[in-house]
Design an enzyme around this catalytic site. Structure first.
Site, mmCIF file in Angstrom:
data_model
loop_
_atom_site.group_PDB
_atom_site.id
_atom_site.type_symbol
_atom_site.label_atom_id
_atom_site.label_comp_id
_atom_site.label_asym_id
_atom_site.label_seq_id
_atom_site.Cartn_x
_atom_site.Cartn_y
_atom_site.Cartn_z
ATOM 1 N N LYS A 103 0.839 -1.196 0.000
ATOM 2 C CA LYS A 103 0.000 0.000 0.000
ATOM 3 C C LYS A 103 0.876 1.249 0.000
ATOM 4 O O LYS A 103 1.880 1.324 0.713
ATOM 5 C CB LYS A 103 -0.909 0.023 1.232
ATOM 6 C CG LYS A 103 -2.085 -0.918 1.160
ATOM 7 C CD LYS A 103 -2.978 -0.760 2.379
ATOM 8 C CE LYS A 103 -4.199 -1.656 2.299
ATOM 9 N NZ LYS A 103 -5.066 -1.535 3.496
ATOM 10 N N GLU B 187 -19.986 -9.013 8.013
ATOM 11 C CA GLU B 187 -21.111 -8.441 8.757
ATOM 12 C C GLU B 187 -22.114 -9.497 9.214
ATOM 13 O O GLU B 187 -22.692 -9.384 10.303
ATOM 14 C CB GLU B 187 -21.817 -7.391 7.897
ATOM 15 C CG GLU B 187 -21.012 -6.136 7.649
ATOM 16 C CD GLU B 187 -20.055 -6.235 6.472
ATOM 17 O OE1 GLU B 187 -19.323 -5.270 6.210
ATOM 18 O OE2 GLU B 187 -20.043 -7.314 5.818
ATOM 19 N N ARG C 177 -25.990 -5.943 4.527
ATOM 20 C CA ARG C 177 -25.430 -7.233 4.133
ATOM 21 C C ARG C 177 -25.785 -8.330 5.132
ATOM 22 O O ARG C 177 -25.610 -9.515 4.838
ATOM 23 C CB ARG C 177 -23.910 -7.108 4.003
ATOM 24 C CG ARG C 177 -23.462 -6.132 2.915
ATOM 25 C CD ARG C 177 -21.996 -5.745 3.071
ATOM 26 N NE ARG C 177 -21.091 -6.844 2.809
ATOM 27 C CZ ARG C 177 -20.420 -7.007 1.661
ATOM 28 N NH1 ARG C 177 -20.555 -6.143 0.689
ATOM 29 N NH2 ARG C 177 -19.602 -8.027 1.508
#
Length: 641
Positions: free
Chosen positions: A285, A371, A399
């Site tokens: 990253k 979730e 979700r």
């Protein structure tokens, strides 16, 4: 602004077709220019930075090797897609990212043929790519499907559900696992790169295919043993046994920043005749930009920043953010209550639970991008006597709706839901807007649904949720800063289902849920100035409604306006149902509901979005005047004296 003279190769690329004309030896320079342009653009607009910088070489390699857009490229989540947008005809608009009328911060089908599938939620790419691959296979059309998914997104069960079903796609499906954080691979080096190239080569795949045909003719015990030996050997070297068990041929790890390694591997994969392939690419990253490399968390999503120094623009000082108010209130409550636990789905700082994690690490659980698991995990904790707070963004809680219904509401378990990012969210647009939570929660039996009008009310509601052990309870609150009220030193436990009168009048009643209360009070000032005495009520609860207060307001005022930061089917719909069931509308009441429009609103500044939605003070005033049949000459006629 990047000087055009510093990007001579990138200036020749408008589409991937132009990219494929560049000599392989020059691709390194192109990647460097693409990284430079990405940094410069995000410095102007803000947005996601670190993840995009990490896939610059991968983006170049994919578009160079594969025939996009015929080959369908699906970026998981999509926040790493800025370099992709620059290479696919959108460079001239890249400095409009996340602005009103500008480019989306995610992939978007309506924006480009190179965005075949829109995304902003995690872990959907493999399922969507499988759909593209199977459709091409059935229609006997050319074209592969390439899913690029981060290792963090692999914590979601949906990714494995898709992989378990992927064998039917054959060699039309390629999954690229972008490993940039969790370090699930051994360090990348010459040996691992060599093995990856070897394992993806035509010679190796051809030899392996021949071996598979031979094995089929061998006695079962021997065939089984040889298959296990092959898996074990490659699993030892490359870590791919799990993916093999799901039907994928595993290749990797590959250095995602070394184009000399990456391109030959992708070319081998493109030309492979075997089944679905997973390429494990290791990236960093923030690659190529020192500030982002040094602090990838801080440069994941950024404000506008100085490209030279990396210094991000700071928001002017103001009230605390709602998420931090929630986090601190929960920390305070947990000091005297050891049964309080906190759960989040890969959003500890985004939900304010990083404070709780620091104070009570043994009672904090980040379950990853999962979730569904988070909600049922919380239900299990509640069933065993704990007081779980499940902190999930409104748009992400969608979700897990089946788990909310089946595992929490039906069993009437006291799970506490802290629903962040309720309402419109500005630059993140429709994919992250918390438009539907009141509608999908307040319809459920046993649920309590609260919405604070300011940060002090949020503190009271956190403590109200702690004390509520008789069933599930949710508190929804917006993104951004509070309104600047003083936080209570001693929080109250609110009476469930009871609102409050904030301002008393006689003719017009405004029933507000949530943080539109400030706009309701502005509207009341404007209406009073017109001689229309206005009551403003903060209902606090979408469920259960304060029926006594609502009955009083609707029976004593000529016009009643409900206002909320949610879609149709929420607070206003419940008030309408109550009024209808109790004959209040029949008595001549002018009842109007203000809510989000029946559309997905594009990104813009929040104040612009709410004005467009008709949820500001001007819209309230206009609704009242229309109900009273005002025109330019004054009131036409009033239904009541």
């Amino acid at each position: 602004m990047v000087d055009a003279s510093t990007t001579p190769l990138l200036d020749t690329v408008d589409t991937p077709a132009d990219l494929r004309k560049i000599a392989p030896a020059d691709l390194r320079q192109l990647a460097d220019e693409l990284r430079q342009e990405t940094i410069a653009a995000v410095g102007v607009t803000g947005g996601h930075l670190g993840s995009g910088l990490g896939v610059v070489e991968l983006t170049v390699a994919i578009h160079y090797v594969f025939d996009t857009p015929r080959d369908r490229l699906v970026w998981d989540v999509g926040h790493q897609c800025y370099p992709h947008k620059i290479l696919t005809g959108r460079r001239d608009r890249i400095r409009t990212l996340r602005m009103g009328g500008g480019l989306s911060g995610f992939t978007k089908r309506s924006e480009s043929e190179y965005d075949p599938f829109g995304a902003a939620h995690s872990s959907t790419s493999i399922s969507a790519s499988l759909g593209f691959a199977i459709a091409n296979k059935i229609a006997a059309q050319p074209g592969k499907a390439i899913a690029v998914i981060g290792d963090g997104a692999m914590s979601a069960g949906m990714a494995y559900e898709a992989m378990n079903n992927a064998e039917a796609a054959g060699n039309r499906l390629v999954v690229i696992l972008n490993d940039n954080d969790m370090s699930i691979a051994p360090p990348v080096g010459g040996l691992s790169a060599y093995l990856a190239r070897l394992a993806s080569s035509k010679e190796f795949l051809g030899l392996r295919d021949l071996a598979k045909r031979v094995v089929k003719r061998l006695p079962r015990p021997l065939a089984t043993g040889l298959k296990k030996t092959d898996e074990f050997a490659r699993g030892m070297a490359m870590g791919g046994t799990l993916f093999e068990e799901l039907g994928f041929y595993y290749v990797g790890p590959v250095d995602g920043h070394n184009l000399d390694q990456l391109i030959p591997v992708l070319e081998n994969v493109r030309d492979a005749a075997d089944g679905p392939i997973l390429v494990h690419v290791v990236t960093q990253k923030g690659k190529g930009y020192a500030p982002a490399e040094a602090a990838p968390d801080k440069y994941h999503g950024v404000q506008r920043f100085d490209v030279i120094t990396g210094t991000q623009a700071k928001a002017p000082p103001g009230p605390p953010q709602y998420q931090n108010v929630f986090g601190q209130a929960l920390v305070e409550a947990a000091k005297t209550d050891p049964t309080i636990v906190a759960i989040t789905a890969a959003m500890p700082s985004g939900t304010g639970l990083d404070k709780f994690a620091s104070a009570y690490p043994e009672r904090f659980f980040d379950v990853g991008i999962a979730e569904q698991h988070a909600v049922t995990f919380a239900a299990g904790l509640a069933a065993q006597g704990m007081r779980p707070f499940c902190a999930i963004y409104s748009t992400f809680l969608q979700r897990a709706y089946d788990q909310v219904v089946h595992d929490v509401a039906i069993q009437n378990l006291p799970v506490r839901f802290a629903i962040d990012r309720a309402g419109l969210v500005g630059a993140d647009g429709a994919t992250h807007a918390g438009s539907f939570d009141v509608s999908y929660l307040a319809t459920l039996p046993n649920f309590v649904v609260m919405a604070p009008s300011d940060e002090a009310e949020l503190v009271h509601m956190v403590h109200t949720a702690v004390a509520h052990d008789s069933g599930p309870i949710a508190v929804r609150y917006p993104r951004g800063n509070g309104v600047g009220v003083e936080l209570p030193a001693t929080p109250e436990v609110l009476e469930i289902g009871k609102g409050r009168i904030v301002r008393q009048g006689q003719k017009v009643a405004i029933l507000s849920l949530g943080t539109r209360l400030g706009e309701a009070l502005k509207a009341a000032d404007a209406l009073d100035a017109r001689g229309l005495s206005t009551t403003v009520a903060d209902l606090r609860f979408a469920k259960p409604l304060d029926e006594a207060l609502i009955r009083k307001l609707l029976s004593t005022h000529e016009v009643a306006i409900t206002i909320e930061e949610g879609a149709i089917g929420g607070f206003g719909a419940h008030v309408l149902t109550f009024a209808s069931d109790n004959g209040l509308i029949d008595a001549g009441l002018k009842l109007r509901t203000l809510r989000l429009p029946d559309m997905f609103q594009d990104q813009d500044k929040p104040e612009v979005q709410y004005a467009q939605a008709g949820l500001d003070a001007d819209a309230i005033v206009d609704s009242v005047l229309k109900a009273l049949r005002y025109n330019s000459d004054g009131v036409v006629e009033s239904a009541r004296a």
